[in-house]
Design a protein around this motif. Structure first.
Motif, PDB file in Angstrom:
ATOM      1  N   VAL A 146     -33.389  43.434  46.130  1.00  0.00           N
ATOM      2  CA  VAL A 146     -32.402  43.511  45.052  1.00  0.00           C
ATOM      3  C   VAL A 146     -32.813  44.630  44.114  1.00  0.00           C
ATOM      4  O   VAL A 146     -33.948  44.652  43.613  1.00  0.00           O
ATOM      5  CB  VAL A 146     -32.322  42.176  44.292  1.00  0.00           C
ATOM      6  CG1 VAL A 146     -31.350  42.290  43.111  1.00  0.00           C
ATOM      7  CG2 VAL A 146     -31.900  41.056  45.230  1.00  0.00           C
ATOM      8  N   SER A 147     -31.892  45.560  43.867  1.00  0.00           N
ATOM      9  CA  SER A 147     -32.233  46.711  43.012  1.00  0.00           C
ATOM     10  C   SER A 147     -31.059  47.098  42.133  1.00  0.00           C
ATOM     11  O   SER A 147     -30.534  48.202  42.194  1.00  0.00           O
ATOM     12  CB  SER A 147     -32.670  47.907  43.863  1.00  0.00           C
ATOM     13  OG  SER A 147     -31.646  48.253  44.791  1.00  0.00           O
ATOM     14  N   GLY A 148     -30.580  46.131  41.371  1.00  0.00           N
ATOM     15  CA  GLY A 148     -29.565  46.433  40.373  1.00  0.00           C
ATOM     16  C   GLY A 148     -28.132  46.267  40.822  1.00  0.00           C
ATOM     17  O   GLY A 148     -27.217  46.448  40.031  1.00  0.00           O
ATOM     18  N   SER A 149     -27.887  45.926  42.090  1.00  0.00           N
ATOM     19  CA  SER A 149     -26.507  45.735  42.543  1.00  0.00           C
ATOM     20  C   SER A 149     -26.434  44.461  43.374  1.00  0.00           C
ATOM     21  O   SER A 149     -27.438  43.948  43.871  1.00  0.00           O
ATOM     22  CB  SER A 149     -26.034  46.938  43.364  1.00  0.00           C
ATOM     23  OG  SER A 149     -26.868  47.134  44.486  1.00  0.00           O
ATOM     24  N   ASN A 150     -25.236  43.962  43.521  1.00  0.00           N
ATOM     25  CA  ASN A 150     -25.032  42.738  44.283  1.00  0.00           C
ATOM     26  C   ASN A 150     -25.317  42.980  45.766  1.00  0.00           C
ATOM     27  O   ASN A 150     -25.099  44.076  46.291  1.00  0.00           O
ATOM     28  CB  ASN A 150     -23.611  42.218  44.105  1.00  0.00           C
ATOM     29  CG  ASN A 150     -23.341  41.803  42.670  1.00  0.00           C
ATOM     30  OD1 ASN A 150     -24.276  41.437  41.948  1.00  0.00           O
ATOM     31  ND2 ASN A 150     -22.092  41.851  42.256  1.00  0.00           N
ATOM     32  N   VAL A 151     -25.779  41.928  46.439  1.00  0.00           N
ATOM     33  CA  VAL A 151     -26.164  42.028  47.841  1.00  0.00           C
ATOM     34  C   VAL A 151     -25.441  40.943  48.640  1.00  0.00           C
ATOM     35  O   VAL A 151     -25.330  39.794  48.183  1.00  0.00           O
ATOM     36  CB  VAL A 151     -27.696  41.856  48.010  1.00  0.00           C
ATOM     37  CG1 VAL A 151     -28.071  41.966  49.482  1.00  0.00           C
ATOM     38  CG2 VAL A 151     -28.439  42.892  47.192  1.00  0.00           C
ATOM     39  N   VAL A 152     -24.967  41.300  49.823  1.00  0.00           N
ATOM     40  CA  VAL A 152     -24.316  40.338  50.726  1.00  0.00           C
ATOM     41  C   VAL A 152     -25.245  40.077  51.908  1.00  0.00           C
ATOM     42  O   VAL A 152     -25.654  41.008  52.608  1.00  0.00           O
ATOM     43  CB  VAL A 152     -22.961  40.879  51.222  1.00  0.00           C
ATOM     44  CG1 VAL A 152     -22.360  39.908  52.241  1.00  0.00           C
ATOM     45  CG2 VAL A 152     -22.006  41.080  50.049  1.00  0.00           C
ATOM     46  N   VAL A 153     -25.582  38.834  52.119  1.00  0.00           N
ATOM     47  CA  VAL A 153     -26.440  38.421  53.230  1.00  0.00           C
ATOM     48  C   VAL A 153     -25.757  37.262  53.948  1.00  0.00           C
ATOM     49  O   VAL A 153     -25.583  36.187  53.374  1.00  0.00           O
ATOM     50  CB  VAL A 153     -27.845  37.999  52.754  1.00  0.00           C
ATOM     51  CG1 VAL A 153     -28.714  37.620  53.956  1.00  0.00           C
ATOM     52  CG2 VAL A 153     -28.501  39.096  51.944  1.00  0.00           C
ATOM     53  N   ASP A 154     -25.345  37.485  55.184  1.00  0.00           N
ATOM     54  CA  ASP A 154     -24.692  36.442  55.980  1.00  0.00           C
ATOM     55  C   ASP A 154     -25.704  35.796  56.913  1.00  0.00           C
ATOM     56  O   ASP A 154     -26.684  36.416  57.341  1.00  0.00           O
ATOM     57  CB  ASP A 154     -23.539  37.033  56.786  1.00  0.00           C
ATOM     58  CG  ASP A 154     -22.409  37.544  55.901  1.00  0.00           C
ATOM     59  OD1 ASP A 154     -22.226  36.975  54.808  1.00  0.00           O
ATOM     60  OD2 ASP A 154     -21.741  38.506  56.307  1.00  0.00           O
ATOM     61  N   PHE A 155     -25.424  34.560  57.272  1.00  0.00           N
ATOM     62  CA  PHE A 155     -26.313  33.807  58.148  1.00  0.00           C
ATOM     63  C   PHE A 155     -25.539  33.251  59.338  1.00  0.00           C
ATOM     64  O   PHE A 155     -24.408  32.770  59.179  1.00  0.00           O
ATOM     65  CB  PHE A 155     -26.967  32.638  57.387  1.00  0.00           C
ATOM     66  CG  PHE A 155     -27.998  33.069  56.393  1.00  0.00           C
ATOM     67  CD1 PHE A 155     -29.340  33.093  56.729  1.00  0.00           C
ATOM     68  CD2 PHE A 155     -27.620  33.468  55.113  1.00  0.00           C
ATOM     69  CE1 PHE A 155     -30.294  33.496  55.818  1.00  0.00           C
ATOM     70  CE2 PHE A 155     -28.565  33.875  54.192  1.00  0.00           C
ATOM     71  CZ  PHE A 155     -29.904  33.891  54.545  1.00  0.00           C
ATOM     72  N   VAL A 156     -26.150  33.351  60.508  1.00  0.00           N
ATOM     73  CA  VAL A 156     -25.629  32.706  61.713  1.00  0.00           C
ATOM     74  C   VAL A 156     -26.625  31.624  62.092  1.00  0.00           C
ATOM     75  O   VAL A 156     -27.778  31.911  62.426  1.00  0.00           O
ATOM     76  CB  VAL A 156     -25.445  33.707  62.869  1.00  0.00           C
ATOM     77  CG1 VAL A 156     -24.997  32.977  64.126  1.00  0.00           C
ATOM     78  CG2 VAL A 156     -24.442  34.779  62.486  1.00  0.00           C
ATOM     79  N   MET A 157     -26.195  30.380  62.019  1.00  0.00           N
ATOM     80  CA  MET A 157     -27.073  29.241  62.254  1.00  0.00           C
ATOM     81  C   MET A 157     -26.958  28.805  63.714  1.00  0.00           C
ATOM     82  O   MET A 157     -25.855  28.601  64.233  1.00  0.00           O
ATOM     83  CB  MET A 157     -26.702  28.080  61.340  1.00  0.00           C
ATOM     84  CG  MET A 157     -26.637  28.446  59.865  1.00  0.00           C
ATOM     85  SD  MET A 157     -28.242  28.871  59.173  1.00  0.00           S
ATOM     86  CE  MET A 157     -29.038  27.277  59.183  1.00  0.00           C
ATOM     87  N   LYS A 158     -28.086  28.667  64.340  1.00  0.00           N
ATOM     88  CA  LYS A 158     -28.141  28.274  65.745  1.00  0.00           C
ATOM     89  C   LYS A 158     -28.350  26.776  65.834  1.00  0.00           C
ATOM     90  O   LYS A 158     -29.315  26.233  65.290  1.00  0.00           O
ATOM     91  CB  LYS A 158     -29.283  29.017  66.441  1.00  0.00           C
ATOM     92  CG  LYS A 158     -29.325  28.856  67.928  1.00  0.00           C
ATOM     93  CD  LYS A 158     -30.446  29.723  68.474  1.00  0.00           C
ATOM     94  CE  LYS A 158     -30.519  29.623  69.979  1.00  0.00           C
ATOM     95  NZ  LYS A 158     -31.641  30.437  70.511  1.00  0.00           N
ATOM     96  N   GLU A 159     -27.434  26.103  66.531  1.00  0.00           N
ATOM     97  CA  GLU A 159     -27.524  24.655  66.655  1.00  0.00           C
ATOM     98  C   GLU A 159     -28.788  24.248  67.391  1.00  0.00           C
ATOM     99  O   GLU A 159     -29.144  24.827  68.412  1.00  0.00           O
ATOM    100  CB  GLU A 159     -26.298  24.118  67.404  1.00  0.00           C
ATOM    101  CG  GLU A 159     -26.232  22.602  67.441  1.00  0.00           C
ATOM    102  CD  GLU A 159     -24.998  22.107  68.176  1.00  0.00           C
ATOM    103  OE1 GLU A 159     -24.499  21.048  67.812  1.00  0.00           O
ATOM    104  OE2 GLU A 159     -24.559  22.793  69.111  1.00  0.00           O
TER     105      GLU A 159
END
Length: 871
Positions: free
Chosen positions: A89-102
């Protein structure tokens, strides 16, 4: 000066506070499963802080006011593997998506096989095992049947190659080969309607490849009422749909055997809510035993197109399979000692783990077909399935608690089964005398055969699978009333059974490689054979030329009621009525004299040519019907702890296995078409943070009516069986180490006939597996693992004389990540080259001397290398 300093201090402080305030950012994103479905309730935590979030109904989360810096985000959800990601994180918004494995071992994993509506394991009153593709790879399987060996309660005799395996469950007998009481499915529909049809077992028409998402296996339980002819269980191979974007391309080749295989698959979203997946394999080579020719040659292609709507989905899918895979039948083996304590070892010149009765000197067999015209069977075809399938699956939520689904598929199935079977193994002198005192044997080049040399009398199983087309359709309508679900369904199937047996008899030496054919001569020196062929037919077995042309039309309505009495207690009950109508005809054989090889001379074998008797067919026109039912209860003791109980009754109908015994095939009251199975089970399920354990006690009672076994025409199976036992299955993960295992104890007995009180043939007391694996590397891109798959001793036949020893097969794999998506792997099957006997044609030996038997042994050590790229 003090005022100025104070003023500047206030200004600097305010500026610093402002900068600090603007450095607060937001981390947001979505969490989905590998199928692309958004997930509610996923916990996300920034390690080392008190910040975190939980995903909403749309799978979205947001963590606000995050200062600049590097963080580790941990995503967890019950039933899914933990996912860890790093973010800056460096001063701007961040998008982090997750793929969950059953996590298939989790009690929250959803089950779709053997139930009318998908349920989590913790809420389901059935014994179910889910195998992910990663789990399958750990046991380094060479065939589909070897995959099934790791399922508790399932006994899969995987010594036959890519098909022709014997599969049983919980002590229910293997009485006629194939998978009589266990049904193999692809995407919820049977591959074939009957699992034990001669030379056309369902696993011959099934291949495991990169198209497979997972395998679900139900033992007992509601299998009796959820499909036809599967009271013992269901093994369902579930395909990928393309909702999880990505692909695989990989190449595997044998390091110590001749095989080269390429697999590929790819799936993606091609338009809004429109998904495609395509994949398959092609494989060529001699195989894991010495054949002397290219014995495996062919492949498979599958395609899926799925469209999702606001209230449902429609999926269209297809498969084309055209594969030639060698069929390994019993082979010579040497046994000495006593029946109770025998010594099993290689016969002279024949290695039981690498040898085969196939030889490049016998790749063509001449036959007189059902049309009366000569033709040739190609031994290099082996098991040659040709299958073209087209299916459609649809499901919709109609509102007001109503749901409807339909799954239908048509498959055009045909092919061949050609493989040498040893009807007798003995010394040259013994075999020569069987043709008459004073007869002699010579190799086809004219050299004599030593009196003590081993010779095999070969019956060439030459079967044309002309028409095994089938249509399957399963439609169901369900209605939910608060805590009550009612499902009404109707299953329809039409299965053709059209095949032709044209078997010939040969003599050949017992030798693991390039075995030579042998001619026989009478005492006067006159030839009784031609180039090793001594009979157009199988006179040693009484001749078995056959032709079948029948159709099985099955209708089966069923009803399921599920009641959620409380948050912890649920009941389900189901009934099914199967009605089968059978029509067609079958024919036996007839003798004739014919110049079948068209050389202008009637040779000794051509004086008596055995072929199909088209002039005297037996007409078939009968019906059968039976009721099945299943009652289950599941009680959740705690969030991850439950117990269940179930009682079921079902049946398995016979197809061609009774078209041999001289019954009145136009009188439905005189046809013994059904074998019944009653089962009871009580189970316990316990989930942990890093694993789960399942314990199931079971009881089964089987009532079998007479059926035919091709390799022993004097034996008509008519027995009752009982068995009880316990299955224990578990998994546990300790950081990067995962251990899976299962053990099944079975006490089975015959309850009728001459062998009453004995154990059923080939049934061990214990079958077990232990599969540890370990992930390592900076990003855990590397893995290593072993599998130990074994069983205790068993009797060769129901007479309970000769013992087949227990064995443990050790397999292993190493997978190394070269780059992020490129992996290289080494897998070894049967590392210690263990001799594992799965069946024996003979049930006893003469004690105190050397005996030559016919048995099927598991293949010896095989090592393969692979390279796989994921994208």
């Amino acid at each position: 000066m003090n005022i100025k300093k104070t003023t500047w201090g206030i200004i600097v402080t305010l500026l610093f506070a402002a900068v600090t305030a603007t450095a607060q950012s937001t981390i947001s994103g979505t969490a989905k499963d590998i199928q692309g479905e958004t997930l509610l309730g996923v916990n996300l935590v920034l390690q080392g802080t008190n910040k975190g979030a939980v995903t909403d109904f749309d799978g979205k989360y947001s963590i606000a006011n995050v200062p600049n810096g590097d963080y580790t985000i941990v995503a967890t959800s019950l039933g899914y593997d933990k996912v860890i990601k790093t973010v800056s994180v460096s001063g701007s918004n961040v998008v982090v998506d997750f793929v969950m494995k059953e996590n298939a071992e989790s009690l929250e994993a959803v089950v779709v096989t053997g139930v009318t509506n998908p349920k989590a394991k913790i809420e389901s009153s059935v014994s179910v095992t889910t195998l992910k593709t990663e789990t399958v790879a750990q046991s380094a399987p060479r065939t589909t049947a070897e995959i099934f060996r790791t399922i508790p309660g399932i006994r899969s005799e995987s010594s036959g190659g890519e098909g022709n395996s014997n599969i049983s469950v919980r002590g229910v007998p293997i009485s006629s080969g194939g998978s009589k009481y266990v049904q193999l499915q692809e995407d919820g529909l049977p591959v074939l309607l009957y699992g034990d049809m001669s030379f056309a077992t369902a696993d011959i028409f099934t291949r495991f490849d990169a198209n497979v998402a997972r395998i679900e296996a139900i033992r007992g339980g509601s299998a009796s009422t959820q499909t036809s002819n599967a009271p013992g269980g269901i093994i369902n191979i579930i395909s990928k749909t393309g909702k999880s974007e990505g692909g695989i391309i990989g190449t595997t080749f044998g390091a110590n055997y001749d095989s080269f295989r390429t697999d590929f698959s790819y799936g993606t979203e091609v338009a809004d809510n429109l998904y495609i997946h395509a994949g398959g394999f092609y494989r060529v080579g001699e195989g894991i035993r010495d054949a002397g020719f290219t014995a495996n040659n062919g492949g498979q292609f599958k395609l899926s197109l799925m469209k999702e709507f606001e209230n449902g989905s429609v999926r269209v899918y297809g498969k084309y399979l055209n594969d030639r895979a060698i069929a390994y039948l019993p082979a010579p083996i040497q046994v000495s000692g006593t029946n109770a304590n025998p010594t099993w070892e290689d016969a002279p010149n024949f290695d039981a783990t690498t040898g085969s009765l196939h030889t490049p000197n016998l790749t063509q067999t001449l036959r007189l077909g059902p049309d009366g015209e000569p033709s040739r069977g190609d031994v290099t075809d082996g098991m040659h399935p040709v299958s073209t399938s087209l299916g459609i699956a649809a499901k919709f939520d109609l509102g007001n608690g109503y749901k409807v689904s339909n799954n239908g598929r048509f498959s055009a199935n045909s092919g061949a089964f050609v493989s040498p079977f040893p009807s007798q193994v003995g010394t040259s002198a013994l075999i020569a005398d069987s043709f008459g005192a004073g007869s002699t044997l010579q190799f086809t080049d004219g050299s004599p055969v030593g009196a003590n040399s081993l010779v095999a009398r070969i019956h060439m199983f030459d079967v044309e699978l002309e028409n095994f087309n089938n249509f399957m359709n399963d439609i169901k309508l369900s209605k939910s009333y608060n805590n009550l679900d009612i499902t009404l369904g109707y299953f329809k199937s039409i299965q053709n059974v059209s095949m032709n047996w044209s078997w010939n008899s040969y003599l050949q030496e017992v030798k693991g490689e390039n075995a030579r054919l042998i001619n026989v001569f009478d005492p006067a020196g006159a030839p009784l054979s031609e180039n090793g062929l001594y009979a157009y037919g199988t006179p040693f077995w009484g001749n078995l030329a056959r032709n079948y042309d029948t159709q099985y039309n099955v209708s089966a309505p069923y009803l399921n009621i599920a009641l959620e009495a409380s948050e912890s207690l649920n009941f389900d009950a189901s009934v099914r009525f199967d009605y089968g109508k059978v029509d067609g005809a079958f024919s036996g054989g007839v003798e004739s004299t014919i110049d079948i090889n068209n050389d202008g001379v009637i040779s000794a074998p051509e004086q008596v040519v055995f072929s199909v008797d088209n002039a005297a067919p037996t007409n078939v026109n009968y019906n059968y019907d039976y009721f099945s039912y299943s009652l289950g209860v599941n009680y959740k003791l705690q969030e991850r702890q439950a117990v269940f109980a179930r009682y079921s009754r079902g049946a398995s109908a016979k197809a061609d296995r009774i078209l041999f015994s001289g019954l009145d095939y136009q009188n439905s009251d005189r046809i013994n078409a059904l074998d019944f199975l009653n089962q009871a089970e009580v189970g316990y399920k316990q989930g942990f943070d890093n694993g789960a354990i399942y314990v199931t006690g079971f009881y089964s009672s089987t009532t079998e009516q007479a059926g035919f076994e091709a390799t022993n025409p004097d034996l008509i199976i008519d027995n009752d069986y009982k068995s009880f036992g316990v299955e224990v299955e578990g998994s546990y993960r300790l950081k990067d180490l995962t251990v899976r295992g299962a053990i099944t104890y079975t006490n089975a007995t015959l309850e009728s006939g001459d062998n009453e009180g004995n154990k059923p043939r080939r049934q061990p007391d214990f079958i077990y597996n232990l599969i540890p694996s370990y992930n390592f590397g900076v990003e855990k891109q590397n893995s290593i693992g072993l599998s130990f798959i074994g069983q205790t001793k068993a009797y060769a036949q129901d007479t309970n004389e000769l013992i087949m020893p227990g064995f443990v097969i050790v397999n292993g794999f190493v997978n190394m990540g070269i780059t992020k998506n490129l992996n290289v792997n080494v897998s070894a099957n049967n590392i210690f080259d263990t001799l594992g006997i799965t069946e024996s044609e003979e049930g006893s030996i003469v004690e105190g001397q050397t005996n030559y038997l016919r048995a099927r042994a598991l293949p010896g050590r095989s090592v393969s290398l692979g390279l796989q790229y994921r994208f």
